[in-house]
Design a protein around this motif. Structure first.
Motif, PDB file in Angstrom:
ATOM      1  N   PRO A 107       0.556   4.556   4.956  1.00 36.37           N
ATOM      2  CA  PRO A 107      -0.562   4.905   4.067  1.00 36.37           C
ATOM      3  C   PRO A 107      -1.806   5.244   4.855  1.00 36.37           C
ATOM      4  O   PRO A 107      -1.995   4.826   5.998  1.00 36.37           O
ATOM      5  CB  PRO A 107      -0.767   3.615   3.263  1.00 36.37           C
ATOM      6  N   SER A 155       2.998   4.372  -1.196  1.00 32.08           N
ATOM      7  CA  SER A 155       3.120   5.221  -2.380  1.00 32.08           C
ATOM      8  C   SER A 155       4.571   5.211  -2.856  1.00 32.08           C
ATOM      9  O   SER A 155       5.464   4.683  -2.183  1.00 32.08           O
ATOM     10  CB  SER A 155       2.705   6.649  -2.034  1.00 32.08           C
ATOM     11  N   ASP A 156       4.803   5.794  -4.007  1.00 31.78           N
ATOM     12  CA  ASP A 156       6.179   5.894  -4.498  1.00 31.78           C
ATOM     13  C   ASP A 156       7.051   6.683  -3.520  1.00 31.78           C
ATOM     14  O   ASP A 156       8.210   6.324  -3.277  1.00 31.78           O
ATOM     15  CB  ASP A 156       6.197   6.556  -5.878  1.00 31.78           C
ATOM     16  N   ASN A 157       6.493   7.762  -2.971  1.00 31.99           N
ATOM     17  CA  ASN A 157       7.246   8.540  -1.982  1.00 31.99           C
ATOM     18  C   ASN A 157       7.541   7.698  -0.742  1.00 31.99           C
ATOM     19  O   ASN A 157       8.621   7.808  -0.137  1.00 31.99           O
ATOM     20  CB  ASN A 157       6.484   9.803  -1.589  1.00 31.99           C
ATOM     21  N   TYR A 186       0.803  -1.214   0.000  1.00 34.33           N
ATOM     22  CA  TYR A 186       0.000   0.000   0.000  1.00 34.33           C
ATOM     23  C   TYR A 186       0.842   1.273   0.000  1.00 34.33           C
ATOM     24  O   TYR A 186       0.297   2.382   0.009  1.00 34.33           O
ATOM     25  CB  TYR A 186      -0.927   0.011   1.225  1.00 34.33           C
TER      26      TYR A 186
END
Length: 468
Positions: A462, A405-407, A403
């Motif tokens: 997340p 994110s790319d960051n 879950y």
């Protein structure tokens, strides 16, 4: 997707099993309820701080005075000795022993310097000379022997030794069989005369055998501060109190100080016995010590539970259990700001389930402007240290890596690299997380909240958590 795991049936079973392990035999065994004169309790409280041949200790006198005040408020007859020289201290101990014949509950508390010589523990009087001998000490086992000889067989007997500070009397120890810290104490076998009413003995140490405890930076030592927080809470079983205090010190000292306690019991003991209320019947959870099955969150009838719990808390505001019940009812009614307030009130009193619930609220941002993940994971970790099963599951049961994110993956990669684990691409992240968990001795299972807390990548968590 990311909701808090309830597992109520399992938790109820484990909670009841834990109660049996701590409290001893079945409900047919007698309980001792000690509350405001409803029992015959006698306490010996000793605090040695102003040593003539060593630096003054900051906390033992404060510890002893505060403990005496708490025990006196619970109905104990007090024999208190603050900074008494050996002869006066021995006289106080003698008067205490002579006062034990009718006692239902006996409590001994010592704060100050203690020594271990040839496997025996000794109290250090304040007038001990730096070149003093073993004869100038007071053996703990002589106090225990006096209790066993003069008290009723079925009297509850509790010994607390907050006495493992650094030893300045090295001249006494060298060549005398001296060892670091205190030695373990073997509890005597229950005698036949105690069978009808059961037996109850606890010996508690501020830290592990052979280790040194902190004198603390505040008004009290870490161990005494924790005991003071729990000792007069309504409805808290005494064996459970020592378990909670041990977990509290473990958390507050970042695992440096590990209290130990020995329990020999076939019954429960309450200093302030629980009064079961309608609030309990409507909102108490499965992890309780009042003998109720408990209500899962989804089954709370908030319309009935909120007013019942408001009344109960108004009548007994110091009860962590009732504050937690009210918080659950308010959360079910979606009165989240009020729920936070009462979860906090119960958490301030060390209630493990309330600390965990408060952590979940911060994790999900319930009743607040936005989540505070760092504070949330501190709270949930503390609840786990206090033995909350759900907190342990929350920290280790879910893999959040899918879950991220790319960051979030970038932050994870950077944090792993700083620990010496290189990650060439995102496909290597699962193996890299596993390597870090092995390195940090964490439970494996993907990118868990425990792992995020260890890496301090709170911004990577997340969204999607909910209160329930």
């Amino acid at each position: 997707m990311l909701g808090r795991p309830e597992r109520h049936a399992i938790l109820h079973f484990l909670g009841m099993l834990l109660l049996l392990l701590i409290a001893g035999a079945s409900t047919s065994k007698a309980q001792v309820s000690a509350s405001h004169g409803a029992f015959d309790g006698v306490a010996l409280v000793i605090g040695n701080a102003s040593y003539q041949s060593a630096s003054r200790l900051a906390n033992p006198a404060n510890d002893a005075k505060a403990m005496a005040e708490k025990l006196g408020g619970l109905g104990f007859r007090l024999h208190t000795a603050i900074d008494q020289p050996k002869d006066a201290l021995q006289e106080t101990i003698r008067r205490f022993a002579d006062d034990l014949s009718s006692a239902d509950v006996i409590f001994v508390f010592y704060a100050g310097h203690g020594l271990q010589l040839d496997g025996r523990n000794f109290i250090v009087p304040v007038d001990l000379a730096r070149d003093g001998s073993r004869d100038d000490l007071i053996a703990v086992d002589t106090i225990l022997a006096a209790i066993e000889a003069k008290a009723k067989p079925d009297a509850a007997k509790i010994i607390v030794l907050d006495a493992c500070r650094d030893n300045p009397f090295s001249g006494l120890v060298h060549g005398a069989g001296g060892s670091r810290g205190l030695a373990r104490i073997d509890l005597p076998k229950p005698v036949a005369g105690a069978a009808s009413a059961g037996y109850f003995r606890v010996v508690a140490f501020a830290t592990a055998a052979g280790q040194v405890a902190s004198d603390g930076r505040g008004e009290h030592s870490p161990y005494t501060e924790s005991l003071l927080r729990f000792i007069d809470q309504p409805g808290l079983e005494v064996s459970e109190m020592f378990r909670l205090a041990a977990g509290d010190v473990l958390a507050s000292t970042n695992g440096v100080q590990k209290p130990e306690y020995l329990v020999q019991t076939s019954r429960t003991l309450f200093f302030r016995p629980p009064s079961i209320t309608d609030c309990d019947r409507l909102a108490v959870d499965a992890r309780n010590f009042v003998g109720l099955k408990g209500i899962i969150f989804e089954d709370i009838d908030a319309v009935k539970a909120v007013p019942a719990c408001l009344d109960a808390v108004a009548g007994e505001p110091q009860s962590a259990r009732l504050q937690h019940n009210l918080a659950r009812a308010l959360e079910k009614a979606e009165r989240l700001t009020e729920a936070l307030e009462h979860y906090q009130a119960a958490a301030d009193k060390g209630h493990p389930a309330a600390i965990n619930a408060l952590g979940i609220m911060y994790l999900a941002g319930c009743g607040m402007a936005k989540p505070d993940v760092a504070h949330a994971l501190q709270l949930i970790s503390r609840a786990r240290d206090l033995g909350d099963l759900e907190a342990g599951s929350t920290l280790t049961s879910q893999d959040l890596l899918p879950y991220l994110s790319d960051n979030g993956k970038t932050a994870l990669t950077r944090a792993l690299t700083q620990t010496g684990i290189n990650v060439a691409n995102a496909e290597q992240l699962p193996d890299a997380v596993g390597a870090f968990q092995q390195q940090a001795r964490l439970k494996p299972g993907g990118l868990t909240l425990e792992t995020i807390h260890a890496l301090k990548i709170y911004d990577a968590v997340p969204a999607g958590f909910r209160c329930h």
